[in-house]
Design a protein around this motif. Structure first.
Motif, PDB file in Angstrom:
ATOM      1  N   GLU A 185       0.815  -1.215   0.000  1.00 49.50           N
ATOM      2  CA  GLU A 185       0.000   0.000   0.000  1.00 49.50           C
ATOM      3  C   GLU A 185       0.851   1.269   0.000  1.00 49.50           C
ATOM      4  O   GLU A 185       1.927   1.310   0.581  1.00 49.50           O
ATOM      5  CB  GLU A 185      -0.925   0.024   1.214  1.00 49.50           C
ATOM      6  N   VAL A 186       0.332   2.296  -0.666  1.00 51.61           N
ATOM      7  CA  VAL A 186       0.973   3.601  -0.758  1.00 51.61           C
ATOM      8  C   VAL A 186      -0.012   4.628  -0.209  1.00 51.61           C
ATOM      9  O   VAL A 186      -1.199   4.603  -0.556  1.00 51.61           O
ATOM     10  CB  VAL A 186       1.302   3.937  -2.235  1.00 51.61           C
ATOM     11  N   GLU A 187       0.486   5.537   0.629  1.00 58.39           N
ATOM     12  CA  GLU A 187      -0.396   6.573   1.158  1.00 58.39           C
ATOM     13  C   GLU A 187      -0.629   7.647   0.103  1.00 58.39           C
ATOM     14  O   GLU A 187       0.321   8.214  -0.446  1.00 58.39           O
ATOM     15  CB  GLU A 187       0.208   7.195   2.408  1.00 58.39           C
ATOM     16  N   VAL A 188      -1.905   7.903  -0.189  1.00 57.54           N
ATOM     17  CA  VAL A 188      -2.280   8.969  -1.114  1.00 57.54           C
ATOM     18  C   VAL A 188      -2.489  10.252  -0.313  1.00 57.54           C
ATOM     19  O   VAL A 188      -1.993  11.310  -0.667  1.00 57.54           O
ATOM     20  CB  VAL A 188      -3.567   8.607  -1.890  1.00 57.54           C
ATOM     21  N   ARG A 189      -3.228  10.119   0.760  1.00 61.56           N
ATOM     22  CA  ARG A 189      -3.427  11.178   1.748  1.00 61.56           C
ATOM     23  C   ARG A 189      -3.823  10.493   3.045  1.00 61.56           C
ATOM     24  O   ARG A 189      -3.954   9.274   3.089  1.00 61.56           O
ATOM     25  CB  ARG A 189      -4.455  12.214   1.277  1.00 61.56           C
ATOM     26  N   ARG A 190      -4.013  11.251   4.096  1.00 60.53           N
ATOM     27  CA  ARG A 190      -4.233  10.683   5.420  1.00 60.53           C
ATOM     28  C   ARG A 190      -5.363   9.643   5.454  1.00 60.53           C
ATOM     29  O   ARG A 190      -5.270   8.646   6.146  1.00 60.53           O
ATOM     30  CB  ARG A 190      -4.524  11.814   6.417  1.00 60.53           C
ATOM     31  N   ASP A 191      -6.409   9.859   4.687  1.00 58.44           N
ATOM     32  CA  ASP A 191      -7.575   8.986   4.732  1.00 58.44           C
ATOM     33  C   ASP A 191      -7.710   8.052   3.524  1.00 58.44           C
ATOM     34  O   ASP A 191      -8.723   7.391   3.363  1.00 58.44           O
ATOM     35  CB  ASP A 191      -8.848   9.816   4.890  1.00 58.44           C
ATOM     36  N   LEU A 192      -6.698   8.009   2.661  1.00 56.45           N
ATOM     37  CA  LEU A 192      -6.772   7.165   1.471  1.00 56.45           C
ATOM     38  C   LEU A 192      -5.434   6.512   1.181  1.00 56.45           C
ATOM     39  O   LEU A 192      -4.407   7.172   1.123  1.00 56.45           O
ATOM     40  CB  LEU A 192      -7.215   7.991   0.254  1.00 56.45           C
ATOM     41  N   ARG A 193      -5.477   5.188   1.014  1.00 59.21           N
ATOM     42  CA  ARG A 193      -4.292   4.419   0.644  1.00 59.21           C
ATOM     43  C   ARG A 193      -4.570   3.739  -0.687  1.00 59.21           C
ATOM     44  O   ARG A 193      -5.697   3.408  -0.999  1.00 59.21           O
ATOM     45  CB  ARG A 193      -3.954   3.403   1.727  1.00 59.21           C
ATOM     46  N   LEU A 194      -3.505   3.556  -1.461  1.00 58.19           N
ATOM     47  CA  LEU A 194      -3.597   2.941  -2.780  1.00 58.19           C
ATOM     48  C   LEU A 194      -2.838   1.623  -2.783  1.00 58.19           C
ATOM     49  O   LEU A 194      -1.710   1.543  -2.309  1.00 58.19           O
ATOM     50  CB  LEU A 194      -2.997   3.884  -3.837  1.00 58.19           C
ATOM     51  N   LEU A 195      -3.481   0.620  -3.309  1.00 53.98           N
ATOM     52  CA  LEU A 195      -2.825  -0.662  -3.564  1.00 53.98           C
ATOM     53  C   LEU A 195      -2.524  -0.669  -5.059  1.00 53.98           C
ATOM     54  O   LEU A 195      -3.388  -0.980  -5.877  1.00 53.98           O
ATOM     55  CB  LEU A 195      -3.749  -1.807  -3.172  1.00 53.98           C
ATOM     56  N   PRO A 196      -1.301  -0.242  -5.452  1.00 59.67           N
ATOM     57  CA  PRO A 196      -1.004  -0.061  -6.880  1.00 59.67           C
ATOM     58  C   PRO A 196      -0.873  -1.387  -7.623  1.00 59.67           C
ATOM     59  O   PRO A 196      -0.572  -2.423  -7.024  1.00 59.67           O
ATOM     60  CB  PRO A 196       0.335   0.679  -6.864  1.00 59.67           C
ATOM     61  N   ALA A 197      -1.089  -1.322  -8.919  1.00 63.82           N
ATOM     62  CA  ALA A 197      -0.928  -2.515  -9.752  1.00 63.82           C
ATOM     63  C   ALA A 197       0.524  -2.980  -9.738  1.00 63.82           C
ATOM     64  O   ALA A 197       0.805  -4.168  -9.792  1.00 63.82           O
ATOM     65  CB  ALA A 197      -1.380  -2.231 -11.180  1.00 63.82           C
ATOM     66  N   GLY A 198       1.450  -2.034  -9.628  1.00 61.77           N
ATOM     67  CA  GLY A 198       2.870  -2.369  -9.586  1.00 61.77           C
ATOM     68  C   GLY A 198       3.553  -2.094 -10.905  1.00 61.77           C
ATOM     69  O   GLY A 198       2.918  -1.999 -11.957  1.00 61.77           O
ATOM     70  N   ALA A 199       4.862  -1.960 -10.843  1.00 66.88           N
ATOM     71  CA  ALA A 199       5.659  -1.688 -12.028  1.00 66.88           C
ATOM     72  C   ALA A 199       5.915  -2.972 -12.801  1.00 66.88           C
ATOM     73  O   ALA A 199       6.290  -3.982 -12.226  1.00 66.88           O
ATOM     74  CB  ALA A 199       6.991  -1.050 -11.618  1.00 66.88           C
ATOM     75  N   ASP A 200       5.689  -2.914 -14.101  1.00 65.44           N
ATOM     76  CA  ASP A 200       5.964  -4.058 -14.975  1.00 65.44           C
ATOM     77  C   ASP A 200       5.379  -5.350 -14.432  1.00 65.44           C
ATOM     78  O   ASP A 200       6.060  -6.373 -14.335  1.00 65.44           O
ATOM     79  CB  ASP A 200       7.472  -4.214 -15.191  1.00 65.44           C
ATOM     80  N   GLY A 201       4.119  -5.300 -14.071  1.00 62.01           N
ATOM     81  CA  GLY A 201       3.453  -6.495 -13.541  1.00 62.01           C
ATOM     82  C   GLY A 201       3.278  -7.560 -14.597  1.00 62.01           C
ATOM     83  O   GLY A 201       3.212  -7.267 -15.791  1.00 62.01           O
ATOM     84  N   PRO A 202       3.208  -8.809 -14.168  1.00 60.29           N
ATOM     85  CA  PRO A 202       3.003  -9.905 -15.116  1.00 60.29           C
ATOM     86  C   PRO A 202       1.629  -9.795 -15.769  1.00 60.29           C
ATOM     87  O   PRO A 202       0.691  -9.315 -15.164  1.00 60.29           O
ATOM     88  CB  PRO A 202       3.108 -11.165 -14.258  1.00 60.29           C
ATOM     89  N   ALA A 203       1.523 -10.237 -16.992  1.00 55.93           N
ATOM     90  CA  ALA A 203       0.254 -10.171 -17.719  1.00 55.93           C
ATOM     91  C   ALA A 203      -0.331 -11.563 -17.883  1.00 55.93           C
ATOM     92  O   ALA A 203       0.393 -12.541 -17.995  1.00 55.93           O
ATOM     93  CB  ALA A 203       0.473  -9.535 -19.087  1.00 55.93           C
ATOM     94  N   GLY A 204      -1.664 -11.613 -17.905  1.00 58.31           N
ATOM     95  CA  GLY A 204      -2.366 -12.860 -18.192  1.00 58.31           C
ATOM     96  C   GLY A 204      -2.186 -13.929 -17.126  1.00 58.31           C
ATOM     97  O   GLY A 204      -1.475 -13.761 -16.152  1.00 58.31           O
ATOM     98  N   GLY A 205      -2.878 -15.031 -17.319  1.00 53.66           N
ATOM     99  CA  GLY A 205      -2.741 -16.181 -16.442  1.00 53.66           C
ATOM    100  C   GLY A 205      -3.316 -16.013 -15.058  1.00 53.66           C
ATOM    101  O   GLY A 205      -2.901 -16.689 -14.134  1.00 53.66           O
TER     102      GLY A 205
END
Length: 111
Positions: A74-94
């Protein structure tokens, strides 16, 4: 409460609606978590692109990686919101449907 925004086609505004909904819910209901399965949310929120692993990596990692590993992504966006990012160069398919179900259960149980 778990709310999912999904569209079978790109370019129809799902990312913007998801980001706006998360911001409104965080402001009115308290802390919120926004899970990005596509990778476009950081740009919409004005955040830098993720450089490390994210949700797509967790989905492909299999059952050996526990659900509590999601919190470390998780990444903090602001005090009341966190983001679970897709990630860098994530695997595709499957994608494993069981792993997707585990994600839904983990997100629904998140405080």
């Amino acid at each position: 409460m778990l709310i999912a925004c999904w569209s079978p086609k790109g370019g129809c505004g799902t990312t913007v609606v998801s980001a706006a909904l998360a911001l409104v819910l965080a402001a009115s209901e308290g802390p919120a978590l926004l899970a990005d399965l596509d990778g476009d949310i950081p740009a919409v929120l004005g955040l830098p692109d993720p450089t490390g692993p994210g949700l797509t990596h967790w989905l492909h990692a299999g059952p050996d990686v526990p659900d509590d590993a999601l919190a470390r992504l998780e990444v903090e966006v602001r005090r009341d919101l966190r983001l679970l990012p897709a990630g860098a160069d994530g695997p595709a398919g499957g994608d494993d449907p069981a792993r997707a179900q585990a994600l839904a259960v983990a997100l629904a149980a998140d405080r």
